[in-house]
Scaffold this motif. Structure first.
Motif, PDB file in Angstrom:
ATOM      1  N   PHE A   1       0.895  -0.030   3.984  1.00 54.83           N
ATOM      2  CA  PHE A   1       0.693   0.910   5.075  1.00 54.83           C
ATOM      3  C   PHE A   1       1.984   0.981   5.888  1.00 54.83           C
ATOM      4  O   PHE A   1       2.363  -0.004   6.530  1.00 54.83           O
ATOM      5  CB  PHE A   1      -0.462   0.458   5.968  1.00 54.83           C
ATOM      6  CG  PHE A   1      -1.814   0.591   5.328  1.00 54.83           C
ATOM      7  CD1 PHE A   1      -2.533   1.775   5.438  1.00 54.83           C
ATOM      8  CD2 PHE A   1      -2.373  -0.453   4.608  1.00 54.83           C
ATOM      9  CE1 PHE A   1      -3.787   1.911   4.861  1.00 54.83           C
ATOM     10  CE2 PHE A   1      -3.622  -0.329   4.025  1.00 54.83           C
ATOM     11  CZ  PHE A   1      -4.331   0.852   4.146  1.00 54.83           C
ATOM     12  N   ASP A   2       2.639   2.149   5.869  1.00 56.62           N
ATOM     13  CA  ASP A   2       3.964   2.252   6.463  1.00 56.62           C
ATOM     14  C   ASP A   2       4.825   1.173   5.806  1.00 56.62           C
ATOM     15  O   ASP A   2       4.994   1.194   4.602  1.00 56.62           O
ATOM     16  CB  ASP A   2       3.881   2.111   7.983  1.00 56.62           C
ATOM     17  CG  ASP A   2       5.167   2.484   8.690  1.00 56.62           C
ATOM     18  OD1 ASP A   2       6.116   2.914   8.005  1.00 56.62           O
ATOM     19  OD2 ASP A   2       5.234   2.357   9.922  1.00 56.62           O
ATOM     20  N   ASN A   3       5.336   0.208   6.550  1.00 49.84           N
ATOM     21  CA  ASN A   3       6.112  -0.886   5.952  1.00 49.84           C
ATOM     22  C   ASN A   3       5.346  -2.200   5.952  1.00 49.84           C
ATOM     23  O   ASN A   3       5.947  -3.269   5.813  1.00 49.84           O
ATOM     24  CB  ASN A   3       7.442  -1.061   6.696  1.00 49.84           C
ATOM     25  CG  ASN A   3       8.381   0.095   6.476  1.00 49.84           C
ATOM     26  OD1 ASN A   3       8.417   0.679   5.392  1.00 49.84           O
ATOM     27  ND2 ASN A   3       9.141   0.461   7.493  1.00 49.84           N
ATOM     28  N   ASN A   4       4.032  -2.135   6.108  1.00 54.02           N
ATOM     29  CA  ASN A   4       3.207  -3.337   6.205  1.00 54.02           C
ATOM     30  C   ASN A   4       2.502  -3.597   4.878  1.00 54.02           C
ATOM     31  O   ASN A   4       1.514  -2.934   4.554  1.00 54.02           O
ATOM     32  CB  ASN A   4       2.172  -3.180   7.320  1.00 54.02           C
ATOM     33  CG  ASN A   4       2.818  -2.862   8.652  1.00 54.02           C
ATOM     34  OD1 ASN A   4       3.429  -3.716   9.280  1.00 54.02           O
ATOM     35  ND2 ASN A   4       2.704  -1.617   9.086  1.00 54.02           N
ATOM     36  N   LEU A   5       3.014  -4.559   4.115  1.00 54.61           N
ATOM     37  CA  LEU A   5       2.397  -4.911   2.843  1.00 54.61           C
ATOM     38  C   LEU A   5       1.159  -5.759   3.131  1.00 54.61           C
ATOM     39  O   LEU A   5       1.248  -6.836   3.721  1.00 54.61           O
ATOM     40  CB  LEU A   5       3.382  -5.669   1.961  1.00 54.61           C
ATOM     41  CG  LEU A   5       2.857  -6.136   0.600  1.00 54.61           C
ATOM     42  CD1 LEU A   5       2.274  -4.971  -0.196  1.00 54.61           C
ATOM     43  CD2 LEU A   5       3.949  -6.825  -0.187  1.00 54.61           C
ATOM     44  N   THR A   6       0.008  -5.267   2.690  1.00 58.82           N
ATOM     45  CA  THR A   6      -1.271  -5.820   3.105  1.00 58.82           C
ATOM     46  C   THR A   6      -2.135  -6.096   1.887  1.00 58.82           C
ATOM     47  O   THR A   6      -2.220  -5.273   0.978  1.00 58.82           O
ATOM     48  CB  THR A   6      -1.993  -4.815   4.032  1.00 58.82           C
ATOM     49  OG1 THR A   6      -1.101  -4.434   5.082  1.00 58.82           O
ATOM     50  CG2 THR A   6      -3.249  -5.416   4.621  1.00 58.82           C
ATOM     51  N   ALA A   7      -2.785  -7.269   1.873  1.00 60.97           N
ATOM     52  CA  ALA A   7      -3.731  -7.614   0.820  1.00 60.97           C
ATOM     53  C   ALA A   7      -5.138  -7.312   1.306  1.00 60.97           C
ATOM     54  O   ALA A   7      -5.498  -7.654   2.438  1.00 60.97           O
ATOM     55  CB  ALA A   7      -3.597  -9.087   0.445  1.00 60.97           C
ATOM     56  N   ILE A   8      -5.957  -6.683   0.452  1.00 58.81           N
ATOM     57  CA  ILE A   8      -7.305  -6.263   0.828  1.00 58.81           C
ATOM     58  C   ILE A   8      -8.298  -6.756  -0.207  1.00 58.81           C
ATOM     59  O   ILE A   8      -8.090  -6.570  -1.416  1.00 58.81           O
ATOM     60  CB  ILE A   8      -7.389  -4.724   0.939  1.00 58.81           C
ATOM     61  CG1 ILE A   8      -6.394  -4.207   1.975  1.00 58.81           C
ATOM     62  CG2 ILE A   8      -8.808  -4.280   1.298  1.00 58.81           C
ATOM     63  CD1 ILE A   8      -6.262  -2.693   1.999  1.00 58.81           C
ATOM     64  N   ASP A   9      -9.368  -7.385   0.268  1.00 55.92           N
ATOM     65  CA  ASP A   9     -10.447  -7.772  -0.631  1.00 55.92           C
ATOM     66  C   ASP A   9     -11.350  -6.563  -0.861  1.00 55.92           C
ATOM     67  O   ASP A   9     -11.887  -6.006   0.096  1.00 55.92           O
ATOM     68  CB  ASP A   9     -11.260  -8.921  -0.028  1.00 55.92           C
ATOM     69  CG  ASP A   9     -12.301  -9.422  -0.995  1.00 55.92           C
ATOM     70  OD1 ASP A   9     -13.367  -8.788  -1.082  1.00 55.92           O
ATOM     71  OD2 ASP A   9     -12.051 -10.431  -1.681  1.00 55.92           O
ATOM     72  N   PRO A  10     -11.524  -6.111  -2.103  1.00 53.80           N
ATOM     73  CA  PRO A  10     -12.284  -4.873  -2.341  1.00 53.80           C
ATOM     74  C   PRO A  10     -13.781  -5.008  -2.070  1.00 53.80           C
ATOM     75  O   PRO A  10     -14.465  -3.998  -1.903  1.00 53.80           O
ATOM     76  CB  PRO A  10     -12.009  -4.582  -3.820  1.00 53.80           C
ATOM     77  CG  PRO A  10     -11.679  -5.907  -4.415  1.00 53.80           C
ATOM     78  CD  PRO A  10     -10.965  -6.672  -3.344  1.00 53.80           C
ATOM     79  N   GLU A  11     -14.299  -6.245  -2.030  1.00 52.40           N
ATOM     80  CA  GLU A  11     -15.716  -6.430  -1.761  1.00 52.40           C
ATOM     81  C   GLU A  11     -16.013  -6.356  -0.265  1.00 52.40           C
ATOM     82  O   GLU A  11     -16.923  -5.654   0.179  1.00 52.40           O
ATOM     83  CB  GLU A  11     -16.185  -7.772  -2.323  1.00 52.40           C
ATOM     84  CG  GLU A  11     -16.088  -7.873  -3.842  1.00 52.40           C
ATOM     85  CD  GLU A  11     -16.541  -9.220  -4.344  1.00 52.40           C
ATOM     86  OE1 GLU A  11     -17.254  -9.931  -3.594  1.00 52.40           O
ATOM     87  OE2 GLU A  11     -16.181  -9.585  -5.477  1.00 52.40           O
TER      88      GLU A  11
END
Length: 927
Positions: free
Chosen positions: A629-639
């Motif tokens: 997101f923009d320059n923010n590398l983010t990990a997301i749990d899909p559940e």
């Protein structure tokens, strides 16, 4: 069935190790308390590791100018880099005199030597700036800035030495008065869209001539402010890319779309009766030679045109580039008599055209190479990382196993993907598709150009494939709307690609993904630079490949997304859902109906800033969705849609080893890595190598069994037993007897990954116990006393624009938290704790759970002596922006004269924001 998670005890031990203490670096998050541990919760992320500069030793030159220095002819030219570097080359002696760093600048298209011999450079990077280099003092300094402008593309000067600069995105022209150093803004030359180019510029006898990206050449009278379009009679459209004054009377201009050249007589105010065909940029000389003007053509011919007769002649000389600055010099070399026209090429090589002898001499480059700026990063099918550069002439192949790179010829690759064993690059300009065979070494024809998209397309936004076809999304040329979907049959049955323009009317393609005969695409309302969008919102569409038609087009209907300008990447997960992102929200759609199945706001409104066409890159690894997101590398749990910010990144990819490889927004010349560790990731790597037959069945079964035993013990909190089985796995992995059943790459990556897992497990077991200090009211649950917060004191006066309060609006635990609201930069808000006695020489660690709704804040430890004097200060200035609770840490050693410490929740006078603090702790670690 999904594996059971590592026990919560183990998880929290590991998670406590992950909080980063570097000021300003985003802290990592624990899973939200009410959620069960997921794969994201059981994954650890190491600290960023700088690897190398993969695009090394390259030279990227856009422009140059000839001057005089200490009686010698010199070439001034600036190499692109972070930072850019000005080079001074002695043309008489063919030597590099000096290289000067232009701190804060990245590149330039514009050098100008004025009548007094000084050099002026309009630079890109960190905002538009004007530099002055003195041949007397031999130094360069910034003398002017142009607020709101990012690209000062063009520069010229007058007989008094004043300098004029044309800019983007304002389309303004500025004057710099060299006598009083004042800047005059003449304003926008045209007002046809919000973003305008002054791509070329010239000054003759009180008039500025500004070449735009909207067909027009604006004549601006400096004295009266009167404007007129001198190009109205020309049947041309697009960008006036080049313009040079000749003999202080004529304008020699080139239109980018047609490469037609025209000559304008400023005295008669008429265009000469000639169209100069096939002109190649970027410049011609400012003085004609015996009435002749020399220029380059697209087919490498060095031509001349007679200003009196308008006769065009071929000199017979050849040169495979354009003229990046062109000036006459008289060299001391007897083999080069009379005047020679001197220019410089992209790679820094000075080229001399001697008119009398009709010879072309190209000297070896003397410009030192600088690390080039990375553009895109993508993991390939061979396990290597493929990297393209921005405005560069080469790409790089990074081997993550031995930390080495190999270079190959490539222009600016705006998108990268692979099809089978082939890497495909979408290269700007011209929307060209290049193919690199990963089974072969880089060479003259590897990569090779497959085709150009055409149809007014200029930039490739995405590449994907399926069922023997390659699918390409693109963005149109400057000043145009209407991107395209291109389909190419890679089996060889189709000679030329099929291009479908305006799949969504007046919109460009942002992302495409293919499944079961359908292309799913997202769009951006933006077209080429220099034109305003006409569509109100981006769309998602479906395209039937066999029937060659769009079957559906929808607007996103998600709370919080209102008329998105761009919808980011689309990607399928194993759950069968179509995932995407827009603005600050992640979402998943039913691919059949395009109905929203789930969505979540990941970052607060207003926290992100996207440029034109900037998408939200998505990539899966080990069941975790990584989104930038923009320059923010983010990990997301899909559940659960729980998210965790990993780092700042400009471009990223997930390697075959599961690690994150990326470039920093602040300096895109270095490649970085974040080590990713989890038990299930090791299994995923084993499965992947088994599928590719790099691990054969007997070895695969044994590795999987040993890992399964380690996981079994981890679920029971038996760390030492788990480590024993992991060590057994490594011993087995390195047996000579199994070498024929496993590739060296698989063995090397698994060795490293399992060793890192063991180290992580043991570091959790060996963590020293914490001795927590007693704090008064650390979670802000105690009732107020006479409107004061027990245990906490305000350091400054407050008012309605900056204040603090205990609130139940948000809480990490309990009912309340401390809220700081600061909307002005002229004041601070700070709450500090009561005194806590300390022992000199001991390291103290403080943590808080923080919810950054907007802006930024600080978390401090301040040590004091017995007289109340501050003796040490340790601060973490954070700007997490995750829209959820995050742990923030600061720590420091108590100095010898320290008697006590206070904890501060703070917004400094440099910060504004709305931030909540809860669950504050202070401890020491003892072995």
């Amino acid at each position: 069935m999904k594996d059971q998670p590592i026990s919560s005890k183990w998880y929290y031990l590991i998670a406590s190790l992950l909080v980063l203490v570097l000021a300003g670096f985003p802290s990592l998050t624990l899973a939200e308390p009410e959620q069960d541990a997921t794969e994201l919760a059981n994954t650890t992320y190491g600290e960023p590791e700088q690897l190398l500069a993969p695009l090394t030793g390259t030279v990227s030159i856009f422009d140059g100018a000839v001057g005089k220095e200490d009686g010698h002819n010199v070439m001034y030219t600036t190499a692109k880099g972070i930072p850019a570097e000005l080079n001074v080359i002695d043309l008489d002696n063919d030597e590099l005199l000096r290289t000067i760093t232009l701190d804060g600048a990245e590149s330039t298209w514009a050098h100008e030597v004025t009548v007094d011999g000084d050099l002026y450079i309009a630079t890109i990077g960190g905002g538009a700036k004007l530099w002055k280099y003195s041949p007397e003092t031999k130094d360069a300094k910034v003398i002017a800035t142009f607020p709101g402008q990012t690209f000062p593309y063009s520069i010229t000067s007058d007989a008094e030495g004043n300098v004029y600069v044309g800019t983007y995105p304002g389309g303004n022209v500025y004057k710099f008065n060299t006598e009083n150093e004042e800047v005059t803004d003449y304003g926008k030359m045209i007002n046809e869209s919000s973003k305008q180019y002054i791509r070329s510029i010239a000054y003759i006898e009180g008039n500025i001539y500004a070449g735009t990206a909207k067909d027009k050449i604006i004549k601006y009278n400096v004295a009266t402010g009167e404007k007129s379009d001198i190009a109205a009679s020309l049947d041309e459209t697009g960008t006036v890319y080049d313009m040079d004054r000749v003999d202080n009377r004529y304008l020699f201009i080139r239109y980018k779309n047609t490469n037609n050249g025209y000559i304008y007589d400023t005295q008669t105010q008429e265009w000469l009766d000639v169209i100069v065909p096939n002109v190649r940029g970027l410049h011609v000389e400012e003085q004609s030679y015996n009435g002749l003007v020399y220029y380059m053509t697209q087919d490498d011919k060095f031509m001349s045109i007679d200003l009196n007769t308008l006769e065009i002649s071929d000199t017979g000389m050849r040169y495979n580039s354009g003229l990046r600055g062109a000036d006459w010099v008289e060299l001391s070399d007897p083999d080069l008599p009379g005047k020679s026209l001197v220019t410089i090429n992209w790679s820094g090589s000075v080229t001399i055209f001697n008119i009398e002898t009709n010879q072309v001499i190209e000297r070896p480059s003397l410009v030192p190479g600088t690390p080039a700026i990375m553009n895109k990063i993508k993991s390939g099918p061979d396990g290597n990382i493929y990297i393209s550069g921005t405005q560069a002439t080469e790409g790089a192949i990074y081997n993550p196993i031995d930390n080495s790179t190999v270079s190959f010829n490539l222009g600016q690759g705006d998108s990268i993907n692979y099809v089978g064993d082939k890497m495909l690059f979408g290269v700007y300009p011209g929307a060209r598709i290049f193919e690199y065979d990963t089974k072969e070494e880089p060479g003259e024809n590897n990569p090779k150009q497959l085709f150009k998209v055409g149809e007014d397309q200029d930039r490739i936004s995405d590449i994907t494939s399926g069922d023997g076809k390659t699918f390409i999304g693109s963005i149109p040329d400057y000043g145009k709307l209407g991107g395209a979907l291109t389909i190419y049959d890679q089996t060889g049955e189709q000679t030329n690609p099929t291009v479908y323009r305006n799949i969504v009317e007046n919109q460009s393609i942002a992302s495409i993904v293919y499944k079961d005969g359908i292309i799913y695409g997202s769009t951006t309302v933006n077209g080429g630079l220099g034109i305003d969008p006409v569509a109100e919102q981006a769309k998602i569409f479906k395209w039937d490949v066999e029937n060659e038609q769009k079957t559906e087009e929808i607007s996103l209907s998600i709370e919080g997304i209102d008329n998105p300008q761009t919808i980011g990447d689309l990607t399928f997960n194993k759950d069968g859902l179509l995932w995407g992102a827009a603005n600050n929200i992640i979402f998943a759609l039913d691919p059949d109906t395009l109905d929203v199945v789930k969505s979540k706001k990941i970052y607060p409104d207003g926290a992100l800033n996207y440029s034109d066409w900037q998408t939200i890159d998505l990539e899966w690894s080990n069941g975790i969705l990584y989104a930038k997101f923009d320059n923010n590398l983010t990990a997301i749990d899909p559940e659960t849609l729980v998210s965790q910010k990993i780092t700042e990144a400009k471009s990223f990819t997930i390697g075959v080893d599961g690690n994150i490889y990326y470039s920093l927004p602040s300096n895109r010349t270095f490649l970085y890595k974040v080590e990713v560790t989890s038990v299930n990731l090791v299994q995923e790597i084993i499965d992947r190598y088994h599928a590719s037959e790099d691990i054969k069945q007997p070895v695969y079964a044994e590795l999987t069994n040993k890992l399964k035993q380690a996981k079994h013990h981890l679920k029971q909190d038996k760390i030492n037993q788990a480590v024993k089985h992991l060590n057994d796995l490594i011993k087995y992995l390195n047996k000579e007897s199994i070498s024929e059943f496993i590739s060296n790459d698989a063995k090397n990556i698994l060795n490293t990954k399992v060793e890192n897992l063991i180290e992580t497990l043991l570091s959790g077991e060996e963590q020293p116990p914490r001795n927590f200090e007693a704090l008064i009211n650390p979670d802000f649950e105690e009732p107020l006393t006479d409107e004061t917060i027990p245990g906490w004191t305000s350091a400054f006066q407050v008012d309605e624009e900056h204040y603090y309060e205990v609130t139940d609006e948000r809480n990490f635990s309990g009912n309340n938290s401390l809220k700081i609201e600061d909307t002005v930069r002229t004041a601070s808000v700070a709450l500090y704790s009561d005194k806590i006695d300390v022992e000199p020489g001991v390291e103290y660690t403080a943590t808080t759970q923080a919810f950054t709704e907007t802006g930024s804040a600080s978390f401090l430890l301040r040590f004091y002596d017995n007289d109340g004097n501050q003796v040490a200060n340790y601060a973490n200035h954070f700007e997490s922006m995750l829209g959820q609770w995050e742990e923030v840490m600061t720590q420091g050693v108590a100095p010898e004269n320290a008697a006590y410490v206070r904890i501060y929740a703070y917004t400094t006078s440099y910060q504004i924001g709305t931030v909540y603090f809860d669950n504050i702790k202070l401890w020491t670690s003892q072995e």
